[in-house]
Design a protein around this motif. Sequence first.
Motif: not given
Length: 117
Positions: A65-70, A43-48
């Motif tokens: 830049f891509a980052e996982c919120g989990g 349920g986390a977001h990976v945001v680009i």
Amino acid sequence: MSLPTWLQNSIATHDKRASLVSAFTMVEVKPLPVVARYLTVAGAHVVIREITLDLSHGSDVPATFAECGGCTDAQYFEWNWDDEDLSRPEKQAKARTEARAWSQAHAETCRAIPMEG
């Protein structure tokens, strides 16, 4: 201006970006709008995002830049300025394609619960 916390945390764990940022004495990061989001299995977001490092001597260094919120894993995708055969839009598209592939693969396997706050 200091780097945003989300970028500082990610840079600290990724030597490639750390060497880029530490090479400049005054760096201002201007986050651009989110390019894409991927939902992880937890349920986390990976945001680009596309960011611009505004250097003190007046030139801008764009990056994807891509980052996982989990789990807070992140990946940096250069626009490969050494490749003279590609135009700026082609370099951007290539970085976005690489970021999307990494983000999709990460979202399919990351089981970290989304971070609070």
